[in-house]
Design a protein around this motif. Structure first.
Motif, PDB file in Angstrom:
ATOM      1  N   ASN A 197     -24.326 -28.797  43.886  1.00 53.10           N
ATOM      2  CA  ASN A 197     -26.338 -28.960  44.322  1.00 53.10           C
ATOM      3  C   ASN A 197     -27.198 -27.627  43.964  1.00 53.10           C
ATOM      4  O   ASN A 197     -26.376 -26.421  44.021  1.00 53.10           O
ATOM      5  N   ARG A 198     -27.700 -28.373  43.255  1.00 54.79           N
ATOM      6  CA  ARG A 198     -29.087 -27.668  43.034  1.00 54.79           C
ATOM      7  C   ARG A 198     -30.387 -26.967  43.665  1.00 54.79           C
ATOM      8  O   ARG A 198     -31.012 -28.752  44.571  1.00 54.79           O
ATOM      9  N   SER A 199     -31.504 -26.406  43.191  1.00 55.71           N
ATOM     10  CA  SER A 199     -32.484 -25.973  44.422  1.00 55.71           C
ATOM     11  C   SER A 199     -33.937 -26.135  43.709  1.00 55.71           C
ATOM     12  O   SER A 199     -33.248 -25.023  42.605  1.00 55.71           O
ATOM     13  N   VAL A 200     -34.472 -26.332  43.689  1.00 61.18           N
ATOM     14  CA  VAL A 200     -35.288 -25.731  42.856  1.00 61.18           C
ATOM     15  C   VAL A 200     -37.149 -25.375  43.815  1.00 61.18           C
ATOM     16  O   VAL A 200     -37.056 -26.634  44.880  1.00 61.18           O
ATOM     17  N   GLU A 201     -37.980 -24.746  43.345  1.00 56.49           N
ATOM     18  CA  GLU A 201     -39.121 -23.975  44.605  1.00 56.49           C
ATOM     19  C   GLU A 201     -40.293 -24.760  43.363  1.00 56.49           C
ATOM     20  O   GLU A 201     -40.790 -25.016  41.965  1.00 56.49           O
ATOM     21  N   LEU A 202     -41.074 -25.515  44.909  1.00 57.59           N
ATOM     22  CA  LEU A 202     -42.308 -26.027  43.946  1.00 57.59           C
ATOM     23  C   LEU A 202     -44.349 -25.582  44.768  1.00 57.59           C
ATOM     24  O   LEU A 202     -43.605 -25.742  45.505  1.00 57.59           O
ATOM     25  N   GLU A 203     -44.612 -25.451  43.415  1.00 57.74           N
ATOM     26  CA  GLU A 203     -46.209 -25.135  44.104  1.00 57.74           C
ATOM     27  C   GLU A 203     -47.156 -25.923  43.146  1.00 57.74           C
ATOM     28  O   GLU A 203     -47.451 -25.870  42.494  1.00 57.74           O
TER      29      GLU A 203
END
Length: 315
Positions: A65-71
């Motif tokens: 699993n990989r994650s990324v933060e968005l704004e």
């Protein structure tokens, strides 16, 4: 000597070829093998063999699993700016060969994949928010996530990926809108408090009125019963007085005495009772001869009526 050097060189080359034929793939990783630039097969975690000098490792793909933060920012239907902070969790769809091929060859590199993924998520959320009013966005957090997942699942599958989760960690508006929303919430709370206070006051007043009404009913019922008992007592008292006067009158008639003495005695007893129980200090009586004569006449009249009542005669 020269032959030995050549032999050693050949042995060294052979050793390099043999050792390069074995490939170790780490857990959570899939290796993609190509032959002369064309996809050949995949290697699973563990020790694998590949044809030396022919097969080459094109890339190693992580299936974790990989994650990324968005704004990013969106605009609602009523032209209010909404600012999102989100966390995207995704992974490779599965370990099938076709899926790994899509992951390995759909994008030039990881940076291009992330750019496409982020822009797709942002575009899906912006399209959804654009159909909603500012006052609806906060309560539609779950609906936004479901909409994005529905839109992205099909697209990501063609890339070989799967969207595990999307969390909208923060949803904010411009300061002016946030302040107005706070004022609306505060006014609604005050309104609710006033309504609750009014309801409580109404209930209190109603219960007090009911209690007062019940108290009045109880008091009236008690007074009625007391009056009834007092009336019964007075009636019994009068019956006993009448019986006593009857007996006394019969005895005086037997003794040939004037029954008017009974009336006179009752009159004097009444005067004595007034003197003992009244709050005043003076009793005014008409002591003239005419008044006394009139009083005696009234007593004699009662005396004449009493024997008839005792004997049961009608006047």
């Amino acid at each position: 000597m020269t032959n030995q050097i050549v032999l050693l060189f050949i042995v060294f080359i052979l050793l390099i070829i043999v050792f390069s034929s074995f490939v170790t793939v780490k857990q959570g990783t899939i290796a993609v093998i190509t032959i002369f630039g064309k996809f050949r097969r995949i290697l699973t975690p563990g020790l694998n063999f590949k044809i030396p000098l022919v097969e080459a490792i094109y890339s190693k793909i992580s299936i974790q699993n990989r994650s990324v933060e968005l704004e990013f920012q969106a605009v609602t239907f009523d032209q209010a700016n909404v600012y999102f902070k989100a966390m995207l969790l995704y992974s490779v769809l599965d370990q099938q060969e076709e899926t790994i091929k899509n992951v390995a060859f759909k994008f030039v590199d990881e940076r291009n994949l992330m750019q496409a993924l982020i822009r797709t998520v942002e575009g899906s959320i912006r399209a959804f928010v654009a159909t909603k009013r500012q006052s609806e966005v906060l309560i539609l957090r779950r609906d936004i996530v479901d909409h994005v997942k529905e839109q992205l699942d099909q697209i990501l599958e063609t890339w070989g990926y799967h969207l595990q989760d999307l969390q909208l960690n923060d949803i904010t508006f411009d300061d002016v809108i946030m302040k107005s929303m706070s004022q609306v919430v505060a006014s609604n709370n005050l309104k609710a408090a006033a309504e609750n206070e009014g309801q409580a006051l109404l209930i209190t007043k109603t219960k007090a009125a009911e209690a007062e009404g019940n108290a009045i009913k109880i008091s009236a019922e008690a007074e009625r019963q007391a009056s009834q008992l007092r009336g019964q007592g007075v009636a019994l008292f009068r019956q006993e007085v009448a019986k006593g006067m009857t007996v006394a009158a019969k005895e005086m008639e037997t003794a040939h005495m004037d029954t008017s003495v009974i009336l006179f005695t009752m009159w004097t007893e009444s005067i004595k009772y007034f003197a003992e129980n009244s709050e005043g200090n003076v009793i005014f009586l008409d002591g003239s001869t005419d008044a006394m004569h009139q009083t005696m006449k009234e007593m004699m009249s009662l005396n004449l009526l009493q024997p008839d009542k005792v004997k049961g005669k009608k006047i």
